[in-house]
Structure formats: structure tokens, C-alpha cells
Design a protein around this motif. Structure first.
Motif, PDB file in Angstrom:
ATOM      1  N   PRO A   1       0.829  -1.218   0.000  1.00 20.97           N
ATOM      2  CA  PRO A   1       0.000   0.000   0.000  1.00 20.97           C
ATOM      3  C   PRO A   1       0.857   1.260   0.000  1.00 20.97           C
ATOM      4  CG  PRO A   1      -0.817  -1.588   1.611  1.00 20.97           C
ATOM      5  CD  PRO A   1       0.509  -2.103   1.135  1.00 20.97           C
ATOM      6  N   PHE A   2       0.420   2.245  -0.788  1.00 25.64           N
ATOM      7  CA  PHE A   2       1.164   3.498  -0.907  1.00 25.64           C
ATOM      8  C   PHE A   2       0.174   4.653  -0.946  1.00 25.64           C
ATOM      9  CE2 PHE A   2       3.172   6.803  -3.642  1.00 25.64           C
ATOM     10  CZ  PHE A   2       4.249   7.125  -2.817  1.00 25.64           C
ATOM     11  N   PHE A   3       0.310   5.575  -0.008  1.00 21.91           N
ATOM     12  CA  PHE A   3      -0.528   6.776   0.058  1.00 21.91           C
ATOM     13  C   PHE A   3       0.348   7.976  -0.283  1.00 21.91           C
ATOM     14  CE2 PHE A   3      -2.634  10.409   1.863  1.00 21.91           C
ATOM     15  CZ  PHE A   3      -3.996  10.141   1.763  1.00 21.91           C
ATOM     16  N   PRO A   4       0.205   8.563  -1.479  1.00 16.61           N
ATOM     17  CA  PRO A   4       1.052   9.694  -1.861  1.00 16.61           C
ATOM     18  C   PRO A   4       0.812  10.921  -0.986  1.00 16.61           C
ATOM     19  CG  PRO A   4       0.050   8.682  -3.795  1.00 16.61           C
ATOM     20  CD  PRO A   4      -0.637   8.109  -2.600  1.00 16.61           C
ATOM     21  N   ILE A   5       1.892  11.522  -0.538  1.00 22.50           N
ATOM     22  CA  ILE A   5       1.875  12.804   0.173  1.00 22.50           C
ATOM     23  C   ILE A   5       2.895  13.673  -0.537  1.00 22.50           C
ATOM     24  CG2 ILE A   5       2.242  13.992   2.368  1.00 22.50           C
ATOM     25  CD1 ILE A   5       1.863  11.217   3.737  1.00 22.50           C
ATOM     26  N   GLY A   6       2.436  14.681  -1.253  1.00 21.54           N
ATOM     27  CA  GLY A   6       3.421  15.427  -2.033  1.00 21.54           C
ATOM     28  C   GLY A   6       2.887  16.676  -2.677  1.00 21.54           C
ATOM     29  N   PHE A   7       3.544  17.044  -3.784  1.00 17.56           N
ATOM     30  CA  PHE A   7       3.274  18.326  -4.418  1.00 17.56           C
ATOM     31  C   PHE A   7       3.127  18.179  -5.923  1.00 17.56           C
ATOM     32  CE2 PHE A   7       5.359  19.338  -0.442  1.00 17.56           C
ATOM     33  CZ  PHE A   7       4.528  20.326   0.059  1.00 17.56           C
ATOM     34  N   PHE A   8       2.350  19.082  -6.453  1.00 14.71           N
ATOM     35  CA  PHE A   8       2.072  19.174  -7.874  1.00 14.71           C
ATOM     36  C   PHE A   8       3.132  20.084  -8.468  1.00 14.71           C
ATOM     37  CE2 PHE A   8      -1.958  17.971 -10.062  1.00 14.71           C
ATOM     38  CZ  PHE A   8      -1.568  18.232 -11.357  1.00 14.71           C
ATOM     39  N   THR A   9       4.242  19.570  -8.844  1.00 16.39           N
ATOM     40  CA  THR A   9       5.403  20.219  -9.472  1.00 16.39           C
ATOM     41  C   THR A   9       6.539  20.398  -8.473  1.00 16.39           C
ATOM     42  OG1 THR A   9       6.113  21.952 -11.009  1.00 16.39           O
ATOM     43  CG2 THR A   9       4.954  22.682  -9.053  1.00 16.39           C
ATOM     44  N   ILE A  10       7.731  20.424  -9.007  1.00 11.25           N
ATOM     45  CA  ILE A  10       8.954  20.673  -8.243  1.00 11.25           C
ATOM     46  C   ILE A  10       9.881  21.489  -9.131  1.00 11.25           C
ATOM     47  CG2 ILE A  10       9.900  18.438  -8.965  1.00 11.25           C
ATOM     48  CD1 ILE A  10      10.679  20.280  -5.670  1.00 11.25           C
ATOM     49  N   GLU A  11      10.466  22.508  -8.579  1.00  8.86           N
ATOM     50  CA  GLU A  11      11.372  23.366  -9.346  1.00  8.86           C
ATOM     51  C   GLU A  11      12.598  23.697  -8.493  1.00  8.86           C
ATOM     52  OE1 GLU A  11      10.975  24.337 -12.412  1.00  8.86           O
ATOM     53  OE2 GLU A  11       8.842  24.034 -12.855  1.00  8.86           O
ATOM     54  N   LYS A  12      13.659  24.145  -9.183  1.00 10.47           N
ATOM     55  CA  LYS A  12      14.823  24.690  -8.482  1.00 10.47           C
ATOM     56  C   LYS A  12      14.610  26.192  -8.288  1.00 10.47           C
ATOM     57  CE  LYS A  12      17.726  23.062 -11.579  1.00 10.47           C
ATOM     58  NZ  LYS A  12      18.963  22.724 -12.300  1.00 10.47           N
ATOM     59  N   PHE A  13      14.780  26.667  -7.045  1.00 13.84           N
ATOM     60  CA  PHE A  13      14.640  28.102  -6.782  1.00 13.84           C
ATOM     61  C   PHE A  13      15.510  28.450  -5.575  1.00 13.84           C
ATOM     62  CE2 PHE A  13      11.200  25.743  -4.864  1.00 13.84           C
ATOM     63  CZ  PHE A  13      11.045  26.261  -3.594  1.00 13.84           C
ATOM     64  N   PRO A  14      15.632  29.736  -5.224  1.00 21.57           N
ATOM     65  CA  PRO A  14      16.613  30.132  -4.203  1.00 21.57           C
ATOM     66  C   PRO A  14      16.478  29.397  -2.885  1.00 21.57           C
ATOM     67  CG  PRO A  14      15.796  32.065  -5.346  1.00 21.57           C
ATOM     68  CD  PRO A  14      14.993  30.908  -5.848  1.00 21.57           C
ATOM     69  N   GLN A  15      15.241  29.103  -2.467  1.00 23.46           N
ATOM     70  CA  GLN A  15      15.051  28.462  -1.162  1.00 23.46           C
ATOM     71  C   GLN A  15      15.643  27.064  -1.088  1.00 23.46           C
ATOM     72  OE1 GLN A  15      12.896  30.238  -2.792  1.00 23.46           O
ATOM     73  NE2 GLN A  15      12.011  31.785  -1.430  1.00 23.46           N
ATOM     74  N   ASN A  16      15.862  26.412  -2.233  1.00 25.36           N
ATOM     75  CA  ASN A  16      16.520  25.099  -2.188  1.00 25.36           C
ATOM     76  C   ASN A  16      17.884  25.138  -2.872  1.00 25.36           C
ATOM     77  OD1 ASN A  16      16.013  24.815  -5.020  1.00 25.36           O
ATOM     78  ND2 ASN A  16      14.012  23.889  -4.590  1.00 25.36           N
ATOM     79  N   GLN A  17      18.451  26.324  -2.920  1.00 23.80           N
ATOM     80  CA  GLN A  17      19.800  26.532  -3.474  1.00 23.80           C
ATOM     81  C   GLN A  17      19.898  26.078  -4.939  1.00 23.80           C
ATOM     82  OE1 GLN A  17      19.737  24.607  -0.206  1.00 23.80           O
ATOM     83  NE2 GLN A  17      19.364  26.714   0.455  1.00 23.80           N
ATOM     84  N   PHE A  18      18.774  26.169  -5.650  1.00 16.78           N
ATOM     85  CA  PHE A  18      18.740  25.774  -7.065  1.00 16.78           C
ATOM     86  C   PHE A  18      19.293  24.358  -7.261  1.00 16.78           C
ATOM     87  CE2 PHE A  18      18.951  30.414  -7.106  1.00 16.78           C
ATOM     88  CZ  PHE A  18      17.836  30.711  -7.877  1.00 16.78           C
ATOM     89  N   ASN A  19      18.906  23.473  -6.329  1.00 16.48           N
ATOM     90  CA  ASN A  19      19.496  22.140  -6.337  1.00 16.48           C
ATOM     91  C   ASN A  19      18.424  21.112  -5.982  1.00 16.48           C
ATOM     92  OD1 ASN A  19      20.839  19.826  -4.641  1.00 16.48           O
ATOM     93  ND2 ASN A  19      22.476  20.655  -5.939  1.00 16.48           N
ATOM     94  N   TYR A  20      18.221  20.119  -6.865  1.00 16.09           N
ATOM     95  CA  TYR A  20      17.192  19.116  -6.608  1.00 16.09           C
ATOM     96  C   TYR A  20      17.526  18.253  -5.400  1.00 16.09           C
ATOM     97  CZ  TYR A  20      14.872  20.198 -11.005  1.00 16.09           C
ATOM     98  OH  TYR A  20      14.195  20.830 -12.015  1.00 16.09           O
ATOM     99  N   ASP A  21      18.778  17.940  -5.208  1.00 16.52           N
ATOM    100  CA  ASP A  21      19.168  17.123  -4.055  1.00 16.52           C
ATOM    101  C   ASP A  21      18.803  17.829  -2.760  1.00 16.52           C
ATOM    102  OD1 ASP A  21      21.192  16.154  -1.885  1.00 16.52           O
ATOM    103  OD2 ASP A  21      21.207  14.595  -3.420  1.00 16.52           O
ATOM    104  N   SER A  22      19.080  19.116  -2.683  1.00 18.17           N
ATOM    105  CA  SER A  22      18.743  19.885  -1.489  1.00 18.17           C
ATOM    106  C   SER A  22      17.241  19.975  -1.291  1.00 18.17           C
ATOM    107  CB  SER A  22      19.339  21.289  -1.601  1.00 18.17           C
ATOM    108  OG  SER A  22      18.933  22.104  -0.523  1.00 18.17           O
ATOM    109  N   ALA A  23      16.517  20.193  -2.410  1.00 18.40           N
ATOM    110  CA  ALA A  23      15.059  20.310  -2.328  1.00 18.40           C
ATOM    111  C   ALA A  23      14.433  19.024  -1.829  1.00 18.40           C
ATOM    112  CB  ALA A  23      14.498  20.686  -3.701  1.00 18.40           C
ATOM    113  N   LEU A  24      14.862  17.871  -2.389  1.00 14.84           N
ATOM    114  CA  LEU A  24      14.240  16.609  -2.018  1.00 14.84           C
ATOM    115  C   LEU A  24      14.664  16.146  -0.631  1.00 14.84           C
ATOM    116  CD1 LEU A  24      13.397  16.723  -4.968  1.00 14.84           C
ATOM    117  CD2 LEU A  24      13.820  14.259  -5.108  1.00 14.84           C
ATOM    118  N   ALA A  25      15.865  16.533  -0.205  1.00 17.18           N
ATOM    119  CA  ALA A  25      16.283  16.182   1.153  1.00 17.18           C
ATOM    120  C   ALA A  25      15.347  16.833   2.173  1.00 17.18           C
ATOM    121  CB  ALA A  25      17.730  16.624   1.389  1.00 17.18           C
ATOM    122  N   GLU A  26      15.015  18.113   1.952  1.00 15.03           N
ATOM    123  CA  GLU A  26      14.098  18.801   2.865  1.00 15.03           C
ATOM    124  C   GLU A  26      12.711  18.180   2.824  1.00 15.03           C
ATOM    125  OE1 GLU A  26      12.654  23.351   3.863  1.00 15.03           O
ATOM    126  OE2 GLU A  26      12.940  22.772   1.762  1.00 15.03           O
TER     127      GLU A  26
END
Length: 778
Positions: free
Chosen positions: A434-459
Motif C-alpha cells: 500500500p502506498f498513500f502519496p503525500i506530495g506536491f504538484f510540481t517541483i522546481e529549483k529556486f533560491p530556497q533550495n539553493q537551485f538544487n534538486y538534491d537539497s530540495a528533495l532532502a528537505e
């Protein structure tokens, strides 16, 4: 195809279920088991417009734009509805008086209707819809409204039947007939009879009933067999009518006849050889007559003419074109492997209209297709190209419904990615778990995640996020996937990005955003494209529901596995229309109703509540209370995942990022609860103070009970704008706690009472007591 409608308490159908369409019927009850004589029942209400009508005419009349007349029309007394000269838009409804009913009784609503337009897919708002409203003894509404559709487009009177069961607590029924489509200047609709019948404890059946089957291909000396249960004295009798072929469909039909060719005789023994009225005839149809005996009805399950099977009958106008599917394996590595398709239709396929074109070189493959029954096999004369190969089919059924659709096969390496399916309740199963998705509709690089997907997904991962739907193109997805795999976050990516299909982080292919920009055939083709190289992944689509009972999703239900309803009700500018966070209740219910109506359940609903501000329409952000309420209301009312639409703006400030990630973390704490199946639910809470209904007319208290990890959990949300105090009748529980609030809750043997602020949500956790005083975990 006539649809099965289902509300919270009653199922409703227009004379049957999915299967083979019949061309006429009289007093037949089509069920999932077969065809039987309809119960007679007791007439609870009837209006035939011969005197002063008992109905409220009109109940609603938008801008006074419709004209209502009780008069004689085409030989019958009836009610006619037309548009007022000069009216550009009409919407209307009429009401029956409250009809006394009995809980648990089966009922039939009958209507004789004719019109110049169809009500088969009518869409009107609450006051202008076709619906059944159930009332309690005080004539107050109870439970969900049951919406229905019916046939009206005909020069002859059409007899519609809507079947269902009276819900518990209902004492009265009010039938509303409404106009969703605007009535044109030369259009009209007429009703000559509206009747409600209640079935009785001891079924009573009429003496006989009959129906005429769909056209069936046949040859001389083919056997006519049938499967039926006939109580002593009851019978099944069949007559045949035959016709010559006329460009792929039946020509003029002969009169009905029996095994000796006479109009007075009948086939009464199964296994008898058929005869055709003329040697050149290649089509037959069956006239089936059922006769009862001593109050018992025969049940006909199936008719077989040679190898052709006719069953699963329903009565109605066939509006659905043939279905076209690739049934051979894909992907395959062998470029010379045969490609096999299946074309099917409930009325029958007009094979003379078939055309198949290969999109790569526009070659006409029609004559190269080898047909056996409803399957078509094509053997490549030269090797197929690597990658996706597309085949466009154009075909009609015997009712004249035309379909143009593209199907695909993939030449290349095998699919080795995730196997994603769905549980019977619409929850995602990821490789069987069983899998219940908890998430967001889109992901982008922007200043709050240092323009970095690794940083964004870690948070995101640290806050319980486990899913992202991505609009990104190939370069960004190539960068995103390693981070998703590293942190165990699942992705839905654009459907044409087949290079990433085998990633351990990919569970879905995003077919379309704002689906109404495309036709159902186009969406079907997108799904076919994705499934040709990623058969184990989910096809996903998204659209705003936009209607209280028949959404933009309805016609697209069969063509994806997952629907993400865009739930954006927060806008001060359009507050009167969008109506606040409680609007998500009707939107989610509507989507689930659309799935039941389609007959293609289960499907997966991943709710996408608004978490953004986007002027000029959405002029403010949802408050934290509104966002939390929308989230829990979606879950309570049947969503199997939450995918907030943030448009990046939800992360634009530290405060907003903190608030929405705190809500994600809250859901992650409840993850084991959210993946459990919904069990027996408690009775509705009793409202001790505050409004019983919210501003949309929904019960103000919304609850969902789940059991997980040996405990009982209750999700409760106040969808009204006022304070509410409610009593919850739960037994067998020890005093518990209110999660995320740092307080306990006292429970008596009769349950507990709690107070709710406007738009407030409480999540309760209790130890469950079993006989002997032990809790469930012990």
C-alpha cells in the motif's frame, strides 16, 4: 451505453448494467444476473398530467427563460418545456411533492419522455439538475443526493426506468427533473408520466415480459442455445428475425418466426438449429418472451447463437463507439513480432468501416489485417522501427457511432520498472505494498533550495513527502531522478519520457493537464503510448471538476488510472462562486460518483488542494486552517492521496514553507492509518450546538474512522464557518488523545463530546477495548 449511478445510500441504473444493448423491451428487469420479469410493486406516486398537476412547475426557472405548458402533445397529456423567445440561456427544474417511502425498499422511478435534445449527459447545478432528494420524518434532507440521467432524444416516447434502494432513515422522496442543456429556440422536452413504485416484501411479478436482442451474425443450421432458470410452470420462448447484410450492417428485417418459419411458433428447446428467413441472410436478432408462474419469474442468463454470446443486457440508446485495444505484448525486442488488436462493441462492429493506418509512413494496413472474431492480427512485412510504433484505427459500430483512435507498440528492451496497481478501494499498490502519496504538484529549483534538486528533495523527505508530480522536461528529469532515487521519493513524469521508465522512483506517466483541452480519444491514445513501453506504471490526468454532480472528469474516466482533481476554491474575488474550502467535499464526491457511473471502478483519486495564490483569479493564499481543512476533507470523503498544488508560491517565504511542510509531516505520522482500508463507520455525529449544515448544504461534521496498529483513529472536520459542538457515538474505547494538539479526550461508554472552531480539524487516537478488558494490541 446506459450508466450505473451510485450515491452514498442508493444505487441507481437506467434499466440495467453494462453488456449488450437491446433494441426494445417491455416489463423486463435487467440485472447483473440476467433478464427476468420486472416486479409489479406498489405505486407510491404517479403524475400523468391529466388534471391539475401535483408537481411544482416550475421549481426554478433561470431568469424566467423557460416556458412550461401542461397540454396534449402527440396524443398524450404531458408537460412540455420550451425556451422563451429571445432567451440565450435556460435552466429549469420541476419537483414532485414529498413521496412517502420505506427505508430498505427497492424502488423504480419511471418517466415517459421525448425531446429534441439529449438528457443522457445533462449537467446542471444543484437547483437545475436531475436528482433524488431523500428526506427524514421531519422532511429535512438526509445523506447524499442521488443524481441520475435519462434518455430524451427521440421522435417517439422513451420509457426510462431508474432503479435503486431507499436509504436508511429516509421517509420521503422528492424527485427533481431539471434542465442542464440550454433549450434552443426550436427545441423542446416533454414528460407524459412520472411514477414511483416501491417493491414489496413478497415479490409480485407480471405475467410476461419481453425484449429484442442486438443484431447477431449467424449462419444456417447454427445452434440456438440459452442458459436459464425456470421455476415450474414458467418459461422462456424465443423467436428469430433475420436480415441480409447491407455494407456491414443488417438490412431490412424479416418478421419474427419460430423453428418452422411461422410467425405463431417459438423456439422452446435450447440446442435447436436455427433457420434463416432467406438463404442470403447473415444477421439474426432474438425476440425473447418470459412467462411467470405462481408469482415466480424465469431468469435468463445468456443466449448463444453458434459461438456468438449475448448476455449482460441493458436497454438504452447505444452512444458509445467501439473500443480498440492492443492485446499483444509490448514492449518486445523482436521487430517482426505480430501485433494483435481487439475491437469490440456492445451493439456490434461494422467491419466494413474499418481502416487502419501506420502513422510512421501513412501505410494503409487495413487489407493486411487478419480478423478472427473480434481480434485483428498484423504481421509486419518489414521490421518495425525501434521505439514507439503507432497505428490509427477508424471504425464504426452498428449504431453508427464512429471512433478514431491511435494504438501503439514498442520495439525495444523489456520494462523492468515498478509494478504499480490499485487496491479494490482505489489505493495505490506499489510493488504489492500500500502506498498513500503525500506530495506536491510540481517541483522546481529556486533560491530556497539553493537551485538544487538534491537539497530540495532532502528537505521534502525529512518532512514526510513521498511523491512529486513533475512538469519537467528531459534535462531536468535526468537531474531530478538520482535525487528521487536517493531519498525514496516517487515521481510522476511526462508520458513521452520513456528513457526513465525503469527508474525505481517513477510510478506514473502524466498524460494531460487540463484534460478538457483534449478529446477522450486523444487521452486514450496518450495512455496507449505510455503503456506500450511502461505497462507497469500508472497513467495520470488532471482537471478541475467544476460541477456539483457531473464533472469534467466524467467522460475521461476510462482513459487513465489516476485522476488528480484540481481543487482551487479559495478566491476572495470569486467567493460567491468558489464558495470556500468546504467546496472540496462535493468535488471529491463528484469524482468518485463519476467513477461509479462509468462502470470502470476502481480508479485512483489523488486530491490536489490549492496551496497557492495566482492573481487575478486566486487573489490570496489559503489560510493554514483552510489548507488543513481541505486536506482532511479530501481524505475523509475518499481521496487516496494528497498532492498539494503549490505553483512554487507556497514555498515563497519561510513561513509558508514551514506551514505546508508541517502539514505534510502530520500526514506522514498518520501514514499507516491512511493506508488501511475503510471499515464500518460510526453513526453521524449529533450536533449539540452550531449549524448542522455548512454553507454548501453538507453536514457540518465530517468524520472517517480507521483502525491501525491496534488502535482506533477518528478524523473529524468542521466544514462550517461557525463554532460547532458535536457528540460522537463510539463504544469500546479507552480515553485517548487528540493528535497534534497535546491534549487528551475523555470517553464514556456512549462516546465523547468535543468542540470545534470554524474550519477546525481534530484527529483522535484511542486504544480499542475487546471483551475481557484487553486492548486490541494485547
Amino acid at each position: 451505453m446506459i450508466k450505473l449511478l451510485s450515491g452514498a445510500f442508493a444505487w441507481i441504473a437506467l434499466t440495467g448494467l453494462y453488456g449488450a444493448a437491446v433494441t426494445s423491451q417491455k416489463d423486463i428487469a435487467f440485472t447483473a444476473e440476467g433478464a427476468a420479469i420486472e416486479q409489479v410493486g406498489r405505486v407510491a406516486y404517479e403524475e400523468n398530467f391529466t388534471g391539475s398537476p401535483s408537481m411544482t412547475i416550475p421549481a426554478y426557472n433561470y431568469k424566467n427563460s423557460s416556458i412550461f405548458n401542461v397540454r396534449k402533445y402527440n396524443g398524450r397529456p404531458c408537460l412540455t418545456v420550451t425556451s422563451k423567445p429571445g432567451s440565450k440561456e435556460t435552466a429549469w427544474s420541476v419537483l414532485t411533492p414529498p413521496v412517502p417511502v420505506q427505508p430498505g425498499r427497492d424502488f423504480i422511478l419511471e418517466m415517459d419522455v421525448k425531446g429534441t435534445f439529449s438528457m443522457h449527459n445533462a449537467r446542471g447545478r444543484k437547483n437545475y439538475s436531475n436528482k433524488l432528494q431523500w428526506l427524514d420524518k421531519n422532511r429535512k434532507p438526509i445523506g447524499d443526493v442521488d443524481y441520475f440521467y435519462y434518455e430524451s432524444l427521440s421522435k417517439e416516447w422513451l420509457h426510462n426506468k431508474i432503479r435503486g434502494k431507499v436509504p436508511e432513515g429516509a421517509v420521503f422522496l422528492v424527485v427533481q427533473l431539471g434542465g442542464g442543456p440550454s433549450i434552443g429556440k426550436d427545441d423542446s422536452i416533454a414528460f407524459s408520466r412520472v411514477k414511483v413504485r416501491l417493491m414489496e416484501d413478497l415479490p409480485r411479478y407480471g405475467e410476461s415480459a419481453e425484449f429484442i436482442s442486438r443484431p447477431i451474425p449467424a449462419e444456417e443450421n447454427t445452434k440456438l442455445t440459452w442458459n436459464a432458470e425456470c421455476p415450474p410452470g414458467s418459461s422462456v420462448r424465443i423467436q428469430l428475425s433475420s436480415a441480409a447484410d447491407n455494407n456491414g450492417r443488417p438490412g431490412n428485417w424479416s418478421a419474427f418466426y419460430g423453428p418452422d418459419g411461422k410467425n405463431e411458433s417459438f423456439y422452446t428447446e435450447t440446442g435447436t438449429s436455427i433457420r434463416l428467413a432467406k438463404p442470403e441472410h447473415t444477421w439474426i436478432r432474438c425476440r425473447v418472451i418470459l412467462n411467470s408462474s405462481k408469482g415466480q419469474t424465469p431468469l435468463l442468463r445468456q443466449i448463444r447463437v453458434g459461438t456468438a454470446v449475448d448476455s449482460g443486457w441493458h436497454y438504452g440508446i447505444d452512444r458509445e463507439p467501439p473500443t480498440v485495444e492492443r492485446i499483444s505484448e509490448s514492449p518486445v525486442e523482436n521487430p517482426n513480432a505480430p501485433v494483435v488488436f481487439k475491437i469490440a462493441d456492445e451493439t456490434g462492429v461494422n467491419w466494413s468501416t474499418l481502416k487502419c493506418v501506420m502513422e510512421q509512413n501513412k501505410a494503409d494496413l487495413t487489407k493486411a489485417l487478419v480478423r478472427k472474431g473480434d481480434t485483428l492480427t498484423w504481421k509486419p512485412s518489414v521490421p518495425l522501427q525501434s521505439g514507439v510504433n503507432a497505428f490509427t484505427f477508424t471504425v464504426e459500430d452498428l449504431a453508427g457511432n464512429k471512433h478514431t483512435v491511435t494504438r501503439h507498440c514498442f520495439i525495444g528492451s523489456s520494462f523492468t520498472g515498478n509494478v504499480v496497481t490499485q487496491r479494490e478501494d482505489g489505493l495505490i499498490l506499489l510493488n504489492g505494498k500500500p502506498f498513500f502519496p503525500i506530495g506536491f504538484f510540481t517541483i522546481e529549483k529556486f533560491p530556497q533550495n539553493q537551485f538544487n534538486y538534491d537539497s530540495a528533495l532532502a528537505e521534502l523527505k525529512s518532512c514526510g513527502v513521498n511523491f512529486l508530480q513533475s512538469y519537467l522536461g528531459k534535462p531536468d528529469v535526468k537531474e531530478l531522478i538520482p535525487a528521487a532515487e536517493k531519498y525514496g521519493i516517487m515521481l510522476c513524469i511526462r508520458y513521452w519520457l520513456f528513457e526513465f521508465r525503469n527508474s525505481s522512483s517513477v510510478i506514473g506517466m502524466y498524460l494531460a493537464d487540463d484534460t478538457n483541452r483534449f478529446s477522450p480519444s486523444q487521452l486514450s491514445s496518450f495512455q496507449s503510448y505510455a503503456k506500450s513501453f511502461a505497462p507497469g506504471l500508472l497513467g495520470m490526468q488532471s482537471e478541475a471538476p467544476l460541477c456539483s454532480y457531473s464533472s469534467n472528469y466524467k467522460q475521461y474516466v476510462p482513459y487513465s488510472d489516476v485522476f488528480l482533481p484540481q481543487l482551487y476554491p479559495i478566491s476572495d474575488k470569486y467567493a460567491a462562486i468558489r464558495n470556500g474550502p468546504q467546496r472540496v467535499i462535493s468535488d471529491v464526491r463528484t469524482c468518485l460518483r463519476d467513477i461509479r457511473v462509468s462502470g470502470h471502478a476502481p480508479k485512483i483519486i489523488l486530491a490536489a488542494p490549492q496551496a497557492f495564490m495566482l492573481p487575478p483569479i486566486w487573489t490570496r493564499y489559503p489560510t493554514q486552517e483552510e489548507l488543513r481543512l481541505m486536506t482532511y476533507l479530501c481524505i475523509i470523503h475518499g481521496a487516496n492521496g494528497i498532492v498539494w498544488n503549490s505553483y512554487i508560491s507556497a514555498f515563497s517565504t519561510p513561513e509558508r514553507r514551514k506551514d505546508i511542510l508541517a502539514l505534510a509531516k502530520e500526514l506522514s505520522v498518520l501514514y499507516n492509518v491512511l493506508t488501511e482500508k475503510k471499515g464500518l463507520q460510526p453513526p453521524p455525529p449529533e450536533i449539540l450546538s452550531g449549524p448542522e449544515l455548512d454553507s454548501d448544504g453538507n453536514p457540518s461534521m465530517n468524520v472517517l474512522l480507521k483502525k491501525a496498529d491496534g488502535k482506533t483513529f477518528l478524523l473529524a472536520a468542521n466544514s462550517s464557518k461557525e463554532n460547532v459542538t458535536a457528540s460522537f457515538a463510539l463504544t469500546g474505547l479507552r480515553p485517548g488523545k487528540v493528535l497534534f494538539e497535546n491534549r487528551s479526550i475523555f470517553v464514556t461508554e456512549n462516546g465523547f463530546t468535543d468542540a470545534f472552531k470554524p474550519y477546525e480539524v481534530h484527529v483522535y487516537e484511542f486504544e480499542t477495548i475487546h471483551p475481557g478488558g484487553k486492548n486490541e494490541r494485547q
